[in-house]
Design an enzyme around this catalytic site. Structure first.
Site, PDB file in Angstrom:
ATOM      1  N   GLU A  33       1.005  -0.998   0.022  1.00 16.21           N
ATOM      2  CA  GLU A  33      -0.177  -0.201  -0.288  1.00 16.21           C
ATOM      3  C   GLU A  33       1.222   0.893  -0.058  1.00 16.21           C
ATOM      4  O   GLU A  33       0.594   2.243  -0.261  1.00 16.21           O
ATOM      5  CB  GLU A  33      -1.055  -0.597   1.133  1.00 16.21           C
ATOM      6  CG  GLU A  33      -1.703  -1.288   1.406  1.00 16.21           C
ATOM      7  CD  GLU A  33      -2.847   0.076  -0.251  1.00 16.21           C
ATOM      8  OE1 GLU A  33      -2.942   0.249  -0.210  1.00 16.21           O
ATOM      9  OE2 GLU A  33      -3.863  -1.947  -0.239  1.00 16.21           O
ATOM     10  N   GLN A  38       0.543   6.954  -5.213  1.00 15.72           N
ATOM     11  CA  GLN A  38       0.833   7.780  -6.504  1.00 15.72           C
ATOM     12  C   GLN A  38       2.286   7.282  -6.821  1.00 15.72           C
ATOM     13  O   GLN A  38       2.837   7.492  -8.087  1.00 15.72           O
ATOM     14  CB  GLN A  38       1.270   8.638  -5.758  1.00 15.72           C
ATOM     15  CG  GLN A  38       0.713   9.726  -4.932  1.00 15.72           C
ATOM     16  CD  GLN A  38       1.023  10.574  -4.157  1.00 15.72           C
ATOM     17  OE1 GLN A  38       1.756  10.192  -3.396  1.00 15.72           O
ATOM     18  NE2 GLN A  38       0.928  12.176  -3.739  1.00 15.72           N
ATOM     19  N   GLY A  77      10.630   7.917  -5.733  1.00 17.60           N
ATOM     20  CA  GLY A  77      10.050   9.214  -6.074  1.00 17.60           C
ATOM     21  C   GLY A  77       9.093   9.489  -4.576  1.00 17.60           C
ATOM     22  O   GLY A  77       8.865   8.445  -3.969  1.00 17.60           O
ATOM     23  N   TYR A  78       8.737  10.508  -4.333  1.00 12.89           N
ATOM     24  CA  TYR A  78       8.295  10.676  -2.815  1.00 12.89           C
ATOM     25  C   TYR A  78       8.761  10.191  -1.478  1.00 12.89           C
ATOM     26  O   TYR A  78       7.985   8.831  -1.106  1.00 12.89           O
ATOM     27  CB  TYR A  78       6.310  10.462  -3.372  1.00 12.89           C
ATOM     28  CG  TYR A  78       5.773  10.437  -4.167  1.00 12.89           C
ATOM     29  CD1 TYR A  78       5.227  12.368  -4.309  1.00 12.89           C
ATOM     30  CD2 TYR A  78       5.780   9.785  -5.665  1.00 12.89           C
ATOM     31  CE1 TYR A  78       4.186  12.591  -5.436  1.00 12.89           C
ATOM     32  CE2 TYR A  78       4.920  10.408  -6.407  1.00 12.89           C
ATOM     33  CZ  TYR A  78       4.816  12.078  -6.570  1.00 12.89           C
ATOM     34  OH  TYR A  78       3.773  12.102  -7.466  1.00 12.89           O
ATOM     35  N   TYR A 116      -7.204   6.296   3.428  1.00  9.58           N
ATOM     36  CA  TYR A 116      -6.938   5.596   2.580  1.00  9.58           C
ATOM     37  C   TYR A 116      -6.450   4.132   3.092  1.00  9.58           C
ATOM     38  O   TYR A 116      -7.178   3.506   3.050  1.00  9.58           O
ATOM     39  CB  TYR A 116      -7.434   6.160   1.847  1.00  9.58           C
ATOM     40  CG  TYR A 116      -6.160   5.296   0.502  1.00  9.58           C
ATOM     41  CD1 TYR A 116      -7.478   4.336  -0.203  1.00  9.58           C
ATOM     42  CD2 TYR A 116      -5.179   4.541   0.682  1.00  9.58           C
ATOM     43  CE1 TYR A 116      -7.587   2.882  -1.211  1.00  9.58           C
ATOM     44  CE2 TYR A 116      -4.784   3.100  -0.623  1.00  9.58           C
ATOM     45  CZ  TYR A 116      -6.078   2.380  -0.903  1.00  9.58           C
ATOM     46  OH  TYR A 116      -5.504   1.546  -1.969  1.00  9.58           O
ATOM     47  N   ASP A 134      -9.769   5.901  -2.405  1.00 15.17           N
ATOM     48  CA  ASP A 134      -8.753   6.309  -3.048  1.00 15.17           C
ATOM     49  C   ASP A 134      -8.687   7.393  -4.386  1.00 15.17           C
ATOM     50  O   ASP A 134     -10.429   6.890  -5.334  1.00 15.17           O
ATOM     51  CB  ASP A 134      -7.528   5.068  -3.382  1.00 15.17           C
ATOM     52  CG  ASP A 134      -8.166   4.526  -4.318  1.00 15.17           C
ATOM     53  OD1 ASP A 134      -9.155   3.929  -5.107  1.00 15.17           O
ATOM     54  OD2 ASP A 134      -7.019   3.436  -5.363  1.00 15.17           O
TER      55      ASP A 134
END
Ligand code: SF4
Length: 348
Positions: A33, A38, A77-78, A116, A134
């Site tokens: 998850e 994203q 990323g993120y 979420y 989501d």
């Protein structure tokens, strides 16, 4: 048959075979998850495999160094997700005796877990009746039920959460949530919904009205911030100067090259007059070897325009707070994807 039953039956015969579905233990569901926030399944899959191989248990993830976790995350990323993943594993180790919490509030209280993700873990791992909403589910709900409320407002979010709660299959909440998400990912696509193969076409409001592409709605377009990064690849003999980022900014704790950021596009001549340049080189002799092409790296709310200047310095040059690293050791450090792209051009 009710909508939730139709979607559930469709899911049973059409769901993708994914490793966290085959082995649905809480640690693996949580990992999947966080990785898939994203991120598309195809892109996230190698990272899921890498994490479960490097950190097969929650305890091993908690005991690992942050650098090791960031290195495993490199390129996805993120990066706040990786920081939170590590912090959450340590919280579970220290406050829950290393056992993944099995009630919604304790799951929701872990770092990096919002409504979420908490609902997804609670339902998938523990069969608790929480509806997970989501981006896929917003789209499916807005179209089936004809909900015009914008998905990016707090009142709109509440409307969608209520709709999701009322549709939830309370006997099989985990299967229901996955079915809704899977329908959005495989059939009810954003631009080109496959209505002819949809199990709920006959009761879909948007299909009946012929407005599938107009839903869901959004209130505002996100504003993009443009940033101009000028990286200095400073080579001294066969070593390159790098440093760990610690600013409260993008890519925290990842490694990077000396950086000059400007509010607008700038040429080298302008950079050479800047205070940052003086601080980096304090009057020492430098040789510019080449200038890279311009890179555009898109983040969710930022566009990074970058250029790399390859510079040679003399043996007596030193740069405090940086370490000089040979190219064959770059793989020991986690770099942002943008810098990895530049490194890749050096190999060609
Ligand atoms: S009928 Fe079309 S718009 Fe409606 S839920 Fe199915 S795929 Fe989406």
């Amino acid at each position: 048959m009710q909508v939730s039953q139709l979607i559930g039956s469709w899911y049973d015969s059409h769901k993708r075979s994914l490793p966290w579905r085959e082995n649905p233990e809480p640690y693996r569901i949580w990992l999947s998850e966080i990785i898939l926030q994203q991120t598309r399944v195809n892109q996230g899959m190698p990272y899921y495999t890498r994490f479960t191989e490097r950190f097969p248990t929650l305890r091993e993830l908690a005991d690992a160094s942050l650098d090791a976790v960031l290195l495993a995350w490199e390129g996805l990323g993120y990066y706040n997700r990786a920081h939170n993943l590590h912090r959450a594993a340590q919280t579970i180790r220290d406050e829950h005796q290393g056992i993944f919490p099995s009630d919604y509030s304790s799951i929701r209280a872990l770092p990096g877990i919002g409504d979420y993700t908490a609902a997804a873990i609670a339902s998938l791992a523990f069969n608790l009746p929480y509806a997970a909403v989501d981006g896929n589910v917003y789209r499916v709900l807005s179209r089936i039920l004809g909900i015009p409320d914008p998905v990016d407002t707090s009142s709109g979010k509440k409307t969608f959460q209520n709709a999701a709660n009322s549709l939830l299959d309370r006997q099989l909440p985990g299967r229901h949530n996955q079915a809704m998400i899977e329908l959005g990912a495989l059939v009810c696509l954003p631009k080109n919904p496959q209505c002819s193969s949809c199990p709920v076409q006959h009761c879909c409001w948007a299909f009946k009205e012929g407005i599938t592409r107009e839903l869901p709605t959004k209130n505002k377009k996100s504003r993009i911030r443009n940033r101009y990064f000028h990286y200095l690849a400073i080579w001294q003999d066969h070593n390159l100067y790098i440093k760990q980022r610690n600013a409260k900014d993008i890519w925290p704790m990842l490694y990077e090259l000396p950086l000059i950021e400007t509010p607008h596009p700038a040429e080298l001549e302008t950079l050479m007059l800047s205070r940052e340049w003086q601080t980096l080189f304090h009057g020492t002799k430098v040789t510019l070897l080449n200038t890279s092409r311009s890179y555009l790296h898109k983040l969710s709310h930022q566009h990074i325009h970058a250029r790399f200047y390859k510079i040679k310095v003399e043996p007596d040059y030193t740069l405090e707070e940086y370490r000089a690293v040979p190219a064959d050791e770059f793989n020991r450090y986690a770099f942002p994807k943008l810098i990895l792209s530049y490194f890749n051009t050096m190999k060609q």
